[in-house]
Scaffold this motif. Structure first.
Motif, short mmCIF file in Angstrom:
data_model
loop_
_atom_site.label_atom_id
_atom_site.label_comp_id
_atom_site.label_asym_id
_atom_site.label_seq_id
_atom_site.Cartn_x
_atom_site.Cartn_y
_atom_site.Cartn_z
N GLY A 122 7.08 -11.23 1.62
CA GLY A 122 8.36 -11.06 2.28
C GLY A 122 9.04 -9.75 1.95
N ARG A 123 8.78 -9.19 0.77
CA ARG A 123 9.45 -7.96 0.33
C ARG A 123 8.52 -6.79 0.06
NH1 ARG A 123 14.49 -6.68 0.38
NH2 ARG A 123 14.01 -5.47 -1.43
N MET A 124 7.22 -7.03 -0.07
CA MET A 124 6.33 -5.94 -0.48
C MET A 124 5.04 -5.92 0.32
SD MET A 124 6.73 -5.72 -4.55
CE MET A 124 7.46 -7.24 -5.15
N GLY A 146 -1.26 1.50 -3.76
CA GLY A 146 0.19 1.65 -3.72
C GLY A 146 0.89 0.37 -3.34
N ILE A 147 2.14 0.28 -3.75
CA ILE A 147 3.00 -0.85 -3.40
C ILE A 147 4.25 -0.28 -2.77
CG2 ILE A 147 4.29 -2.86 -4.23
CD1 ILE A 147 2.41 -2.80 -6.73
N VAL A 148 4.59 -0.80 -1.59
CA VAL A 148 5.79 -0.38 -0.88
C VAL A 148 6.74 -1.58 -0.76
CG1 VAL A 148 6.70 0.46 1.32
CG2 VAL A 148 4.60 1.44 0.37
N ARG A 149 7.99 -1.35 -1.09
CA ARG A 149 9.01 -2.39 -0.90
C ARG A 149 9.63 -2.23 0.48
NH1 ARG A 149 14.08 -1.89 -4.28
NH2 ARG A 149 14.77 -0.84 -2.42
N LYS A 150 9.69 -3.32 1.19
CA LYS A 150 10.30 -3.31 2.51
C LYS A 150 11.82 -3.19 2.36
CE LYS A 150 6.91 -6.61 4.19
NZ LYS A 150 6.79 -7.98 4.75
N PRO A 151 12.49 -2.77 3.41
CA PRO A 151 13.93 -2.59 3.32
C PRO A 151 14.69 -3.90 3.16
CG PRO A 151 13.21 -2.32 5.57
CD PRO A 151 11.98 -2.46 4.74
N SER A 152 15.85 -3.79 2.51
CA SER A 152 16.76 -4.94 2.44
C SER A 152 17.50 -5.02 3.75
CB SER A 152 17.77 -4.74 1.30
OG SER A 152 17.10 -4.66 0.07
N HIS A 153 17.64 -6.20 4.28
CA HIS A 153 18.39 -6.38 5.53
C HIS A 153 19.68 -7.09 5.21
CE1 HIS A 153 15.14 -4.87 7.98
NE2 HIS A 153 14.30 -5.64 7.33
#
Length: 154
Positions: A122-124, A146-153
């Motif tokens: 849900g977040r990464m 790599g690990i990317v964090r998705k944006p906070s909505h």
């Protein structure tokens, strides 16, 4: 087509099967440093991001500078999110990036990051890949994860 976050992501007429991966604002890092970039899916969980090395991308050995290779790797994570997951690349951030250089990139042919999405939560987004050159990806320049964090909505 310029999306709501300022990316140009549209079919590239000169390269069938590829999409342009550019920022509409050409004063930002990607445009100023990397130049023209392309992206295409290669299966449901893998995509290829291509840059075209120029003299400005070289080090004193006339090879692709390591910092340019690292920039390609980082940018490729976001291009993979957009291409494979329809993720918000502009609102995401790199949490972790690990890279291993295995060879030098040459200036006379495209440099490709081949990115595989390993897992999405849900977040990464967890990804890994290689940077390659040559026919059939015969020359390995680097490998990465790599690990990317998705944006906070909010």
């Amino acid at each position: 087509m310029v999306d709501q976050r300022g990316f140009i992501y549209e079919p590239d007429p000169e390269n069938p099967g590829w999409h342009r991966w550019e920022l509409a604002d050409d004063t930002r890092f990607n445009a100023q440093t990397m130049g023209r970039m392309l992206v295409r899916p290669e299966g449901a969980r893998t995509c290829r991001v291509r840059m075209f090395p120029e003299r400005r991308h070289s080090n004193l050995l006339d090879m692709v500078h390591g910092a340019v290779t690292l920039a390609l790797i980082d940018i490729s994570l976001f291009a993979a999110m957009r291409t494979l997951l329809s993720g918000d690349a502009a609102g995401s951030v790199t949490l972790e990036l690990s890279s291993q250089f295995t060879g030098a990139g040459s200036l006379d042919r495209p440099l490709d990051a081949v990115v595989e999405v390993m897992r999405e939560t849900g977040r990464m987004v967890f990804m890994r890949g290689t940077v390659v050159q040559g026919d059939g990806d015969s020359h390995l320049v680097a490998s990465f994860s790599g690990i990317v964090r998705k944006p906070s909505h909010k």
